[in-house]
Design a protein around this motif. Structure first.
Motif, PDB file in Angstrom:
ATOM      1  N   ALA A 112      36.673  42.286  48.934  1.00  0.00           N
ATOM      2  CA  ALA A 112      37.665  42.933  48.076  1.00  0.00           C
ATOM      3  C   ALA A 112      37.834  42.143  46.786  1.00  0.00           C
ATOM      4  CB  ALA A 112      39.002  43.053  48.810  1.00  0.00           C
ATOM      5  N   VAL A 113      37.847  40.815  46.922  1.00  0.00           N
ATOM      6  CA  VAL A 113      37.935  39.972  45.726  1.00  0.00           C
ATOM      7  C   VAL A 113      36.714  40.191  44.841  1.00  0.00           C
ATOM      8  CG1 VAL A 113      38.001  37.594  44.891  1.00  0.00           C
ATOM      9  CG2 VAL A 113      39.357  38.253  46.906  1.00  0.00           C
ATOM     10  N   GLN A 119      34.513  45.423  39.668  1.00  0.00           N
ATOM     11  CA  GLN A 119      35.183  46.502  38.952  1.00  0.00           C
ATOM     12  C   GLN A 119      35.420  46.115  37.486  1.00  0.00           C
ATOM     13  OE1 GLN A 119      35.802  49.458  40.319  1.00  0.00           O
ATOM     14  NE2 GLN A 119      36.559  50.263  38.383  1.00  0.00           N
ATOM     15  N   LYS A 120      35.814  44.856  37.295  1.00  0.00           N
ATOM     16  CA  LYS A 120      35.994  44.376  35.936  1.00  0.00           C
ATOM     17  C   LYS A 120      34.677  44.429  35.165  1.00  0.00           C
ATOM     18  CE  LYS A 120      39.849  41.244  36.988  1.00  0.00           C
ATOM     19  NZ  LYS A 120      40.297  39.820  37.007  1.00  0.00           N
ATOM     20  N   LYS A 126      30.995  49.843  31.264  1.00  0.00           N
ATOM     21  CA  LYS A 126      31.341  51.196  30.820  1.00  0.00           C
ATOM     22  C   LYS A 126      31.626  51.204  29.326  1.00  0.00           C
ATOM     23  CE  LYS A 126      34.466  55.038  31.749  1.00  0.00           C
ATOM     24  NZ  LYS A 126      35.630  55.503  32.546  1.00  0.00           N
ATOM     25  N   LYS A 127      32.344  50.161  28.881  1.00  0.00           N
ATOM     26  CA  LYS A 127      32.609  50.058  27.459  1.00  0.00           C
ATOM     27  C   LYS A 127      31.298  49.948  26.681  1.00  0.00           C
ATOM     28  CE  LYS A 127      37.153  47.851  27.944  1.00  0.00           C
ATOM     29  NZ  LYS A 127      37.947  46.624  27.686  1.00  0.00           N
ATOM     30  N   ASN A 128      30.384  49.111  27.231  1.00  0.00           N
ATOM     31  CA  ASN A 128      29.086  48.971  26.578  1.00  0.00           C
ATOM     32  C   ASN A 128      28.320  50.290  26.559  1.00  0.00           C
ATOM     33  OD1 ASN A 128      29.492  46.224  26.092  1.00  0.00           O
ATOM     34  ND2 ASN A 128      28.609  45.624  28.073  1.00  0.00           N
ATOM     35  N   ILE A 129      28.415  51.031  27.722  1.00  0.00           N
ATOM     36  CA  ILE A 129      27.718  52.326  27.809  1.00  0.00           C
ATOM     37  C   ILE A 129      28.301  53.316  26.809  1.00  0.00           C
ATOM     38  CG2 ILE A 129      27.359  54.332  29.302  1.00  0.00           C
ATOM     39  CD1 ILE A 129      27.110  52.343  31.634  1.00  0.00           C
ATOM     40  N   ASP A 130      29.640  53.307  26.677  1.00  0.00           N
ATOM     41  CA  ASP A 130      30.262  54.198  25.699  1.00  0.00           C
ATOM     42  C   ASP A 130      29.756  53.891  24.287  1.00  0.00           C
ATOM     43  OD1 ASP A 130      31.678  55.461  27.675  1.00  0.00           O
ATOM     44  OD2 ASP A 130      33.462  54.182  27.457  1.00  0.00           O
ATOM     45  N   GLN A 131      29.638  52.588  24.001  1.00  0.00           N
ATOM     46  CA  GLN A 131      29.103  52.211  22.699  1.00  0.00           C
ATOM     47  C   GLN A 131      27.670  52.693  22.530  1.00  0.00           C
ATOM     48  OE1 GLN A 131      29.619  47.968  22.455  1.00  0.00           O
ATOM     49  NE2 GLN A 131      31.852  48.075  22.225  1.00  0.00           N
TER      50      GLN A 131
END
Length: 333
Positions: A112-113, A119-120, A126-131
């Motif tokens: 879980a940790v 997840q982070k 995801k931010k990179n993919i959006d870019q």
């Protein structure tokens, strides 16, 4: 007194008789009592034996029942012991499972940790993919612009191609497709047309320049009784007897109009010929059907009747043995 004595005597006799009778009766009573006692003794003995036998059977039955009960109780006891052992094993297994669950719970907590850390990382990716998607979208816009530019250029090319197709001079017309350009050189040349090319024997002596020899028989060394496949592909050699091949003749005659010439010479030196201004052979799907028209020429045996398509094949089949040489020629019109 005498009557009294008689009476007394009589009474004494009666008493004696009565005593005798009483004694007899007593004896009988005693005999009956003895019989009764004996009967009672036998009866009691039989009853005692019956009672003892019944009690013995009951004792045996009870003993068997007790043994069965003891056996059943022993089985029950053993079953209970086995169940207790199983219970102990189950309890032991449960303890082991609990330990494993506890260990697995620890692993889950650890995962879980890791999952939160992953997840982070996913959020960052995801931010990179959006870019990247924004960059790709921008690139797609550029591609669309290039595509429009290419389409405009293709339209221009298509227009230029149409102009070329409409022009009087075509590239195919500039290619060599017959023997005419070789003049009076009667030998083997390579011709090409409509993406096809193959060697042919050119003839300029038999009927003038520009003829392609499709069949030549100058001796009996080649067997012309061949299969469908062999006639389709062709056989023989240009320096002797040969047949060019139905498929090649079909491609020639279907590409452009051709005329057909047959030259025959018998053993007496007599020459016969037939000429058709229109000649074509269909494809294999139509069984290489022949088309003739506009006949001219002279066939000795049929000089008065040679005016149909069927005449020459009939003549060749009937008088083949009398023919010394034969040539079949094609020329592009």
């Amino acid at each position: 007194m005498k009557p009294l004595l008689i009476y007394v005597e009589l009474m004494r006799t009666k008493v004696e008789n009565h005593d005798n009778i009483t004694s007899i009766k007593n004896n009988e009573i005693e005999g009956l009592q003895m019989k009764i006692s004996q009967y009672e003794s036998d009866l009691i003995k039989n009853l005692r034996e019956q009672i003892i036998a019944g009690l013995r059977e009951q004792i045996i039955k009870k003993d068997s029942e007790l043994k069965q009960q003891k056996f059943d109780q022993q089985n029950v006891y053993e079953t209970i012991i086995q169940e207790l052992r199983n219970y102990k094993n189950i309890t032991k297994n449960i303890d082991q499972k609990n330990q494993e669950i506890s260990k697995f719970q620890g692993q889950i907590n650890s995962e879980a940790v890791k999952s939160r850390e992953f997840q982070k990382q996913l959020e960052e990716q995801k931010k990179n993919i959006d870019q990247k998607n924004q960059e790709i979208s921008k690139f797609h816009q550029q591609l669309e612009e290039h595509k429009k530019s290419i389409e405009e250029k293709n339209q221009k090319i298509s227009k230029l191609q149409n102009d070329v197709n409409k022009s009087d001079v075509k590239l195919e017309d500039l290619k060599e497709i017959n023997c005419t350009s070789f003049g009076d050189a009667p030998c083997v040349h390579k011709i090409s047309f409509s993406h096809y090319s193959f060697d042919v024997l050119c003839d300029s002596e038999t009927a003038g320049p520009g003829w392609i020899v499709i069949q030549q028989r100058i001796n009996g060394k080649e067997d012309f009784n061949r299969s469908w496949t062999t006639y389709r592909e062709g056989f023989g050699s240009f320096d002797g007897n040969f047949f060019l091949g139905l498929d090649k003749v079909h491609r020639l005659t279907s590409y452009k109009p051709h005329e057909f010439y047959i030259h025959l010479e018998n053993f007496e030196g007599e020459i016969e010929y037939a000429r058709y201004k229109q000649f074509e052979i269909a494809g294999e799907s139509d069984e290489y059907k022949l088309s003739f028209s506009e006949f001219s020429g002279y066939i000795y045996k049929y000089s008065s009747t040679v005016d149909t398509i069927e005449t020459i094949p009939i003549y060749l089949s009937v008088y083949y043995d009398s023919v010394k040489y034969d040539f079949m020629l094609l020329r592009n019109k």
